[in-house]
Write an enzyme that holds these catalytic residues in place. Structure first.
Site, PDB file in Angstrom:
ATOM      1  N   ASN A 148       0.813  -1.215   0.000  1.00 37.50           N
ATOM      2  CA  ASN A 148       0.000   0.000   0.000  1.00 37.50           C
ATOM      3  C   ASN A 148       0.849   1.270   0.000  1.00 37.50           C
ATOM      4  O   ASN A 148       1.668   1.480   0.898  1.00 37.50           O
ATOM      5  CB  ASN A 148      -0.900  -0.028   1.245  1.00 37.50           C
ATOM      6  CG  ASN A 148      -2.162   0.801   1.086  1.00 37.50           C
ATOM      7  OD1 ASN A 148      -2.442   1.304  -0.003  1.00 37.50           O
ATOM      8  ND2 ASN A 148      -2.919   0.925   2.156  1.00 37.50           N
ATOM      9  N   HIS A 165     -14.400  -4.469  10.832  1.00 40.32           N
ATOM     10  CA  HIS A 165     -13.948  -3.180  11.369  1.00 40.32           C
ATOM     11  C   HIS A 165     -15.129  -2.273  11.674  1.00 40.32           C
ATOM     12  O   HIS A 165     -15.621  -1.583  10.788  1.00 40.32           O
ATOM     13  CB  HIS A 165     -13.112  -2.446  10.332  1.00 40.32           C
ATOM     14  CG  HIS A 165     -11.754  -3.011  10.126  1.00 40.32           C
ATOM     15  ND1 HIS A 165     -10.750  -2.303   9.517  1.00 40.32           N
ATOM     16  CD2 HIS A 165     -11.224  -4.206  10.420  1.00 40.32           C
ATOM     17  CE1 HIS A 165      -9.659  -3.037   9.461  1.00 40.32           C
ATOM     18  NE2 HIS A 165      -9.918  -4.214   9.991  1.00 40.32           N
ATOM     19  N   ARG A 222     -13.708  -5.499  15.499  1.00 42.84           N
ATOM     20  CA  ARG A 222     -12.692  -4.538  15.915  1.00 42.84           C
ATOM     21  C   ARG A 222     -13.375  -3.197  16.147  1.00 42.84           C
ATOM     22  O   ARG A 222     -14.220  -2.778  15.352  1.00 42.84           O
ATOM     23  CB  ARG A 222     -11.631  -4.396  14.818  1.00 42.84           C
ATOM     24  CG  ARG A 222     -10.444  -3.579  15.244  1.00 42.84           C
ATOM     25  CD  ARG A 222      -9.457  -3.393  14.107  1.00 42.84           C
ATOM     26  NE  ARG A 222      -9.795  -2.237  13.300  1.00 42.84           N
ATOM     27  CZ  ARG A 222      -8.940  -1.594  12.517  1.00 42.84           C
ATOM     28  NH1 ARG A 222      -7.682  -2.028  12.408  1.00 42.84           N
ATOM     29  NH2 ARG A 222      -9.302  -0.552  11.809  1.00 42.84           N
ATOM     30  N   TYR A 240      -6.924   7.205  12.693  1.00 39.91           N
ATOM     31  CA  TYR A 240      -6.784   5.903  12.048  1.00 39.91           C
ATOM     32  C   TYR A 240      -7.977   4.986  12.356  1.00 39.91           C
ATOM     33  O   TYR A 240      -8.387   4.857  13.519  1.00 39.91           O
ATOM     34  CB  TYR A 240      -5.503   5.170  12.498  1.00 39.91           C
ATOM     35  CG  TYR A 240      -5.598   3.715  12.119  1.00 39.91           C
ATOM     36  CD1 TYR A 240      -5.405   3.337  10.794  1.00 39.91           C
ATOM     37  CD2 TYR A 240      -6.017   2.746  13.026  1.00 39.91           C
ATOM     38  CE1 TYR A 240      -5.602   2.033  10.394  1.00 39.91           C
ATOM     39  CE2 TYR A 240      -6.212   1.436  12.641  1.00 39.91           C
ATOM     40  CZ  TYR A 240      -6.003   1.089  11.323  1.00 39.91           C
ATOM     41  OH  TYR A 240      -6.226  -0.197  10.919  1.00 39.91           O
ATOM     42  N   ASP A 265      -7.004  -1.781  17.637  1.00 39.06           N
ATOM     43  CA  ASP A 265      -5.708  -1.560  16.983  1.00 39.06           C
ATOM     44  C   ASP A 265      -5.123  -0.234  17.483  1.00 39.06           C
ATOM     45  O   ASP A 265      -5.702   0.833  17.246  1.00 39.06           O
ATOM     46  CB  ASP A 265      -5.931  -1.511  15.463  1.00 39.06           C
ATOM     47  CG  ASP A 265      -4.637  -1.580  14.672  1.00 39.06           C
ATOM     48  OD1 ASP A 265      -3.562  -1.325  15.256  1.00 39.06           O
ATOM     49  OD2 ASP A 265      -4.702  -1.874  13.463  1.00 39.06           O
ATOM     50  N   HIS A 311      -2.274   0.903  16.444  1.00 43.68           N
ATOM     51  CA  HIS A 311      -1.553   1.427  15.270  1.00 43.68           C
ATOM     52  C   HIS A 311      -0.234   2.104  15.625  1.00 43.68           C
ATOM     53  O   HIS A 311       0.062   3.211  15.173  1.00 43.68           O
ATOM     54  CB  HIS A 311      -2.461   2.339  14.440  1.00 43.68           C
ATOM     55  CG  HIS A 311      -2.437   1.990  12.995  1.00 43.68           C
ATOM     56  ND1 HIS A 311      -1.855   2.786  12.044  1.00 43.68           N
ATOM     57  CD2 HIS A 311      -2.879   0.902  12.332  1.00 43.68           C
ATOM     58  CE1 HIS A 311      -1.959   2.215  10.849  1.00 43.68           C
ATOM     59  NE2 HIS A 311      -2.582   1.057  11.003  1.00 43.68           N
ATOM     60  N   GLU A 363      -3.826  -4.678  19.362  1.00 44.50           N
ATOM     61  CA  GLU A 363      -2.887  -4.831  18.244  1.00 44.50           C
ATOM     62  C   GLU A 363      -1.935  -3.644  18.145  1.00 44.50           C
ATOM     63  O   GLU A 363      -2.346  -2.505  18.395  1.00 44.50           O
ATOM     64  CB  GLU A 363      -3.716  -4.935  16.954  1.00 44.50           C
ATOM     65  CG  GLU A 363      -2.873  -4.971  15.692  1.00 44.50           C
ATOM     66  CD  GLU A 363      -3.727  -4.896  14.431  1.00 44.50           C
ATOM     67  OE1 GLU A 363      -4.959  -5.062  14.521  1.00 44.50           O
ATOM     68  OE2 GLU A 363      -3.137  -4.661  13.359  1.00 44.50           O
ATOM     69  N   GLU A 371       1.875  -6.701  11.420  1.00 35.82           N
ATOM     70  CA  GLU A 371       1.422  -6.435  10.044  1.00 35.82           C
ATOM     71  C   GLU A 371       2.483  -5.727   9.212  1.00 35.82           C
ATOM     72  O   GLU A 371       2.457  -5.817   7.989  1.00 35.82           O
ATOM     73  CB  GLU A 371       0.113  -5.644  10.028  1.00 35.82           C
ATOM     74  CG  GLU A 371       0.257  -4.208  10.502  1.00 35.82           C
ATOM     75  CD  GLU A 371      -1.047  -3.432  10.473  1.00 35.82           C
ATOM     76  OE1 GLU A 371      -2.081  -4.008  10.822  1.00 35.82           O
ATOM     77  OE2 GLU A 371      -1.006  -2.248  10.105  1.00 35.82           O
ATOM     78  N   ARG A 393       0.476 -11.175  13.248  1.00 37.65           N
ATOM     79  CA  ARG A 393      -0.359 -10.390  12.337  1.00 37.65           C
ATOM     80  C   ARG A 393       0.163 -10.299  10.908  1.00 37.65           C
ATOM     81  O   ARG A 393      -0.354  -9.525  10.099  1.00 37.65           O
ATOM     82  CB  ARG A 393      -0.495  -8.978  12.908  1.00 37.65           C
ATOM     83  CG  ARG A 393      -1.403  -8.898  14.085  1.00 37.65           C
ATOM     84  CD  ARG A 393      -2.859  -9.029  13.676  1.00 37.65           C
ATOM     85  NE  ARG A 393      -3.340  -7.829  13.028  1.00 37.65           N
ATOM     86  CZ  ARG A 393      -4.158  -7.802  11.985  1.00 37.65           C
ATOM     87  NH1 ARG A 393      -4.562  -8.915  11.415  1.00 37.65           N
ATOM     88  NH2 ARG A 393      -4.572  -6.654  11.474  1.00 37.65           N
ATOM     89  N   HIS A 446      -3.183 -10.694   8.571  1.00 39.60           N
ATOM     90  CA  HIS A 446      -3.579  -9.349   8.149  1.00 39.60           C
ATOM     91  C   HIS A 446      -4.507  -9.424   6.922  1.00 39.60           C
ATOM     92  O   HIS A 446      -4.142 -10.053   5.935  1.00 39.60           O
ATOM     93  CB  HIS A 446      -2.284  -8.592   7.788  1.00 39.60           C
ATOM     94  CG  HIS A 446      -2.431  -7.124   7.678  1.00 39.60           C
ATOM     95  ND1 HIS A 446      -1.678  -6.375   6.800  1.00 39.60           N
ATOM     96  CD2 HIS A 446      -3.207  -6.245   8.335  1.00 39.60           C
ATOM     97  CE1 HIS A 446      -1.994  -5.103   6.929  1.00 39.60           C
ATOM     98  NE2 HIS A 446      -2.904  -4.993   7.862  1.00 39.60           N
ATOM     99  N   ASP A 471      -6.277  -3.524   1.564  1.00 39.67           N
ATOM    100  CA  ASP A 471      -5.078  -3.369   0.724  1.00 39.67           C
ATOM    101  C   ASP A 471      -4.382  -4.709   0.481  1.00 39.67           C
ATOM    102  O   ASP A 471      -3.395  -4.765  -0.263  1.00 39.67           O
ATOM    103  CB  ASP A 471      -4.104  -2.303   1.254  1.00 39.67           C
ATOM    104  CG  ASP A 471      -3.842  -2.370   2.748  1.00 39.67           C
ATOM    105  OD1 ASP A 471      -4.708  -1.943   3.528  1.00 39.67           O
ATOM    106  OD2 ASP A 471      -2.764  -2.852   3.119  1.00 39.67           O
ATOM    107  N   GLU A 530      -8.697 -11.355   9.845  1.00 45.24           N
ATOM    108  CA  GLU A 530      -9.252 -10.021   9.570  1.00 45.24           C
ATOM    109  C   GLU A 530      -9.940 -10.040   8.207  1.00 45.24           C
ATOM    110  O   GLU A 530      -9.397 -10.553   7.237  1.00 45.24           O
ATOM    111  CB  GLU A 530      -8.107  -8.997   9.557  1.00 45.24           C
ATOM    112  CG  GLU A 530      -8.563  -7.576   9.328  1.00 45.24           C
ATOM    113  CD  GLU A 530      -7.398  -6.594   9.370  1.00 45.24           C
ATOM    114  OE1 GLU A 530      -6.251  -7.025   9.140  1.00 45.24           O
ATOM    115  OE2 GLU A 530      -7.637  -5.407   9.632  1.00 45.24           O
ATOM    116  N   TRP A 582       2.194   6.648  12.386  1.00 40.67           N
ATOM    117  CA  TRP A 582       0.799   6.736  11.941  1.00 40.67           C
ATOM    118  C   TRP A 582       0.053   5.463  12.287  1.00 40.67           C
ATOM    119  O   TRP A 582       0.518   4.404  12.305  1.00 40.67           O
ATOM    120  CB  TRP A 582       0.713   6.970  10.421  1.00 40.67           C
ATOM    121  CG  TRP A 582      -0.721   6.880   9.986  1.00 40.67           C
ATOM    122  CD1 TRP A 582      -1.699   7.789  10.235  1.00 40.67           C
ATOM    123  CD2 TRP A 582      -1.341   5.810   9.267  1.00 40.67           C
ATOM    124  NE1 TRP A 582      -2.896   7.345   9.721  1.00 40.67           N
ATOM    125  CE2 TRP A 582      -2.695   6.138   9.124  1.00 40.67           C
ATOM    126  CE3 TRP A 582      -0.872   4.605   8.732  1.00 40.67           C
ATOM    127  CZ2 TRP A 582      -3.612   5.323   8.472  1.00 40.67           C
ATOM    128  CZ3 TRP A 582      -1.758   3.787   8.089  1.00 40.67           C
ATOM    129  CH2 TRP A 582      -3.128   4.133   7.951  1.00 40.67           C
TER     130      TRP A 582
END
Ligand code: GCO
Ligand code: MG
Length: 410
Positions: free
Chosen positions: A37, A122, A147, A159, A218, A220, A244, A270, A291, A320, A324, A347, A410
């Site tokens: 991605n 999600h 999630r 996010y 998550d 992130h 996560e 991930e 992940r 994961h 994407d 997921e 991020w």
């Protein structure tokens, strides 16, 4: 049976995907996902310039040998671009081998260990009422694990949270972080505001939906280890399935500190691309779920080895599967999910209708479980005509800054 040709297909049905198609001298074709991605063309070029010329004339059945040839033969090891390219070749060769055998890939991996793979979706909302609606919509769509991500008061876009149901085409689960803008979108982050907000969100979700529903979250990569330890501890009353990416994964030792402070199960990986990224984490039992994506971690061959290693240390899979990962990468994950013993959860964000015009899938989602289908191979067909209708458009993942402007994870 030799490899006669191999070609990359770049298409953008709502978002960018890179696919490798290998064709044998007997006319059998196999597909592999090579989507990274926001950096798609790096993998496409790596494949086209450096890998495809090495494949022509090779024995299509020698999957392990081809993996080692591309990995050790490159001299330069690991990294997301290399490992996504190797993954695409490896997955395409497994697709071919299973088609030649006339079996779904999971049969070659040892056969089914379960009826289907428990999937999580999600749910998100800018605030709690919107989030509760989203959880309800997921339950109505058949999900049995969810999630939970929300907006944080005082912060703009965050996010995992769709801007609005309308912006997400009426489907809140279709949050897509990569934007087709000339420069990455910049977001603002404040970890203390987030830490104050999240426990109350889980309290509201548990109050509404009860204790049984598996809930995931998550982080992130945004917390320090001590902040993550605190969040894990604060979330213990809400019995999470996992927390996560609490901290940036490359600092493996950080997980020791988190583990000292919380019994909330931890998932990570991930952004990893090799089993070596997990050595400390697994041997010291610092994580509960792996992940990695098949697409980014060297394909079926490497993922099988990684997940077997995880099993030795009591860790389970959580492959994961955001949008994407193309339907080809998703199908590859589902065959592994069905076959391995230490499956945890899968997921599953669901691809857009446009994406499914290009990739014709046969996997199914019923009663919360995914099944890869019994079609020979991976069970995915790439529609070339549809692919050409969606030309590549550059897109970037967002960049995150703290409120004072400092670049943050991020
Ligand atoms: C997840 C991930 C994704 C990533 C995305 C980046 O848990 O599904 O965090 O949402 O952000 O894959 O490309
Ligand atoms: Mg994630």
């Amino acid at each position: 049976m030799k490899i006669e040709s191999a070609e990359t297909v770049v298409t953008s049905p709502g978002r960018n995907f890179v696919t490798l198609r290998i064709t044998t001298t007997d006319g059998v074709t196999g597909l592999g996902d090579a989507t990274l991605n926001g950096r798609e063309l790096a993998v496409e070029t790596y494949l086209r310039e450096h890998v495809v010329p090495l494949l022509i004339g090779r024995d299509a059945g020698r999957i392990e040998d081809t993996w080692q040839y591309l990995y050790r033969g490159a001299y330069w090891r690991r990294g997301p671009v290399t490992m996504a390219a190797i993954a695409a070749v490896d997955t395409a060769l497994w697709d071919i081998k299973a088609k030649v055998a006339g079996m779904p890939l999971y049969q070659l991996l040892g056969g089914a260990s379960r009826a289907g793979a428990l999937a999580y979706g999600h749910a998100s909302g800018r605030d709690v009422p919107e989030l509760l609606d989203s959880v309800r919509a997921h339950l109505d769509a058949g999900y049995r694990a969810i999630r939970v991500q929300t907006g944080v008061p005082g912060l703009g876009s965050v996010y995992g949270v769709a801007a609005s149901p309308a912006a997400a085409g009426g489907k809140r689960y279709d949050y897509e972080p990569a934007q087709r803008t000339a420069l990455p979108v910049e977001e603002t982050w404040d970890t203390r505001a987030y830490l104050r907000h999240v426990p109350g969100v889980f309290e509201a979700v548990r109050a509404e939906f009860g204790p049984e529903l598996p809930l995931l979250h998550d982080g992130h990569h945004r917390m320090t280890p001590i902040q993550a330890g605190r969040l894990g501890r604060d979330l213990e009353p809400y019995d999470l399935f996992w927390l996560e990416d609490a901290t940036p994964g490359e600092d493996q030792a950080a997980l020791r500190l988190i583990r000292q402070h919380t019994t909330t199960p931890l998932a990570i990986g991930e952004v990893f691309n090799s089993a070596h990224d997990y050595t400390t984490l697994l041997q010291e039992r610092l994580i509960d779920y792996v992940r990695s994506a098949v697409t980014h971690t060297g394909g079926i061959t490497a993922m099988r080895k990684l997940l077997d290693m995880a099993g030795h240390y009591g860790a389970k899979s959580g492959i994961h599967g955001p949008t994407d990962i193309s339907p080809v990468g998703m199908a590859a994950a589902l065959h592994l999910d069905l076959a391995i013993h230490n499956f945890g959860i899968q997921e599953y964000m669901r691809h857009s209708a446009e994406t499914l015009e290009v990739f014709h899938t046969s996997y199914t989602f019923q009663d919360g479980l995914l099944h890869p289908s019994d079609a020979p191979g991976l069970g995915v067909v790439l529609d070339d005509e549809a692919a050409t209708r969606f030309p590549y458009e550059p897109a970037y993942l967002p960049v995150n800054r703290l409120t004072d402007g400092t670049v943050h994870d991020w």
